[in-house]
Design an enzyme around this catalytic site. Sequence first.
Site, short mmCIF file in Angstrom:
data_model
loop_
_atom_site.label_atom_id
_atom_site.label_comp_id
_atom_site.label_asym_id
_atom_site.label_seq_id
_atom_site.Cartn_x
_atom_site.Cartn_y
_atom_site.Cartn_z
N CYS A 167 152.33 20.25 -5.74
CA CYS A 167 151.88 19.54 -4.54
C CYS A 167 152.04 18.02 -4.70
O CYS A 167 151.60 17.45 -5.68
CB CYS A 167 150.41 19.96 -4.37
N GLU A 205 153.17 29.15 -2.08
CA GLU A 205 151.84 29.23 -2.70
C GLU A 205 151.52 27.87 -3.30
O GLU A 205 152.40 27.19 -3.79
CB GLU A 205 151.87 30.31 -3.79
N ARG A 251 140.00 32.65 -8.69
CA ARG A 251 141.14 31.75 -8.51
C ARG A 251 141.50 31.71 -7.03
O ARG A 251 142.03 32.67 -6.47
CB ARG A 251 142.33 32.29 -9.30
N ARG A 253 143.70 30.20 -4.07
CA ARG A 253 144.98 29.54 -3.83
C ARG A 253 145.31 29.61 -2.35
O ARG A 253 144.88 30.54 -1.66
CB ARG A 253 146.11 30.23 -4.63
#
Length: 420
Positions: A167, A205, A251, A253
């Site tokens: 990102c 993702e 987690r 995402r």
Amino acid sequence: MKERIDIENIDGQLFEIKVVDPDNSKPASFTHYLHNHKNGVSQFYKKDALSYVKEILKKEYPTEKITNQIAEEALRYLIFDLNKSVPFPAPEKPKFKFIDLFAGIGGFRLAFQNLKGKCVFTSEWDKYSKQTYKANFGEIPFGDITKPETKNYIPDNFDVLCAGFPCQAFSIAGRRGGFEDTRGTLFFDVAEIIKKKQPKAIFLENVKGLRNHDKGKTLATILNVLREDLDYYVPEPQIINAKEFGVPQNRERIFIVGFHKDTGIKDFEYPKPTNKERVLEDVLEQNKVSVKYYLSTTYIDTLRKHKARHESKGNGFGYEIIPNDGTANAVVCGGMGRERNLVFDDRLTNFKPVTNISGKVNREGIRKMTPREWARLQGFPDNFKIVVSDAQAYKQFGNSVAVPAIQATAEKIIEKLSCK
Ligand SMILES: C[S@@+](CC[C@H](N)C(=O)[O-])C[C@H]1O[C@@H](n2cnc3c(N)ncnc32)[C@H](O)[C@@H]1O
């Protein structure tokens, strides 16, 4: 030759690790050629593959004249050997094709292969991830995806583009950003490939933080480019938690799915949770683990002091011991990644004092999780080969994806495309 230096945190000490990418596409072309001999895609890779085989044969037989014909025969012979020793070969009768960008160790590939997908191109520039990828799938990824030479190896006519890209902020002043505003970022490269190849579906993702990154502008720009500039149907992205899909890891995402306008698809539902029942104990090693995973008494003392100091200031930074019936924190490659997922396992220390490289081992049975346990937290099956050092393995699994969550979403995409 390009050199990249990574900083690794090993037991609280920082080490510089050189990750050298030789930027040679021939070995990648060679394996891509072998893997695609049953479909038209192999022609993309043939020239480089032949030249690579010739190089090898010339080294092996320096006095012989190696003709194209000999090299072609050798290639045909090598195809026979293909898939013999890799745990995750391509499906025999594939139903669709996909490409695996920012491939890491192939979390997306595993999920899509499980659904009978054939991977026709893969790119990953990290030397050690490539080793893991090759050991498990028999294929060597191409290198730096920002380079036009690498992009030129991407074949036409694949169905799904997968990318878990890092990102980065875009420099947009005020307005909603478009394609050109993303230039110089890895998303720009992804968007460029989508624009050129027009895959039927895309599956991106990223970290959950993408939602609020740069006050939400980064995600807004990504969606704007996909929807307005590339004309894909992109439903609202979804935050998916791995722990709801059969692994005991918290987690979260962000998943972004999109469909080409020619597919006519105008609705999509992300998968509902499949299994929230698994707990830490389900992924712990059955046998005693090596003493090297146990924390020394001095290190535990340091961690405790550190935590007390930070907690008294009101922030909960520090180590964490996960109960056997609990859920692990997200495995991540940097910072305190390993210390945030300590476990109790007194099978080693309840006998006599033991020492390891860091000194006397604690008697409480506190240890780090092993790379295999991290692999399980990410849903990688036990026949997934770990062929790199522990430091690299933690980094690779931490960087990777929770395969079951990816697969559940991939299944919905494939259902929509009706290529089941
Ligand atoms: C978040 S990880 C993705 C991991 C992957 N989804 C998996 O299952 O293991 C991003 C990966 O992109 C790779 N990468 C970053 N920049 C790249 C580039 N310019 N070309 C190729 N790979 C790159 C990194 O080395 C890293 O492995």
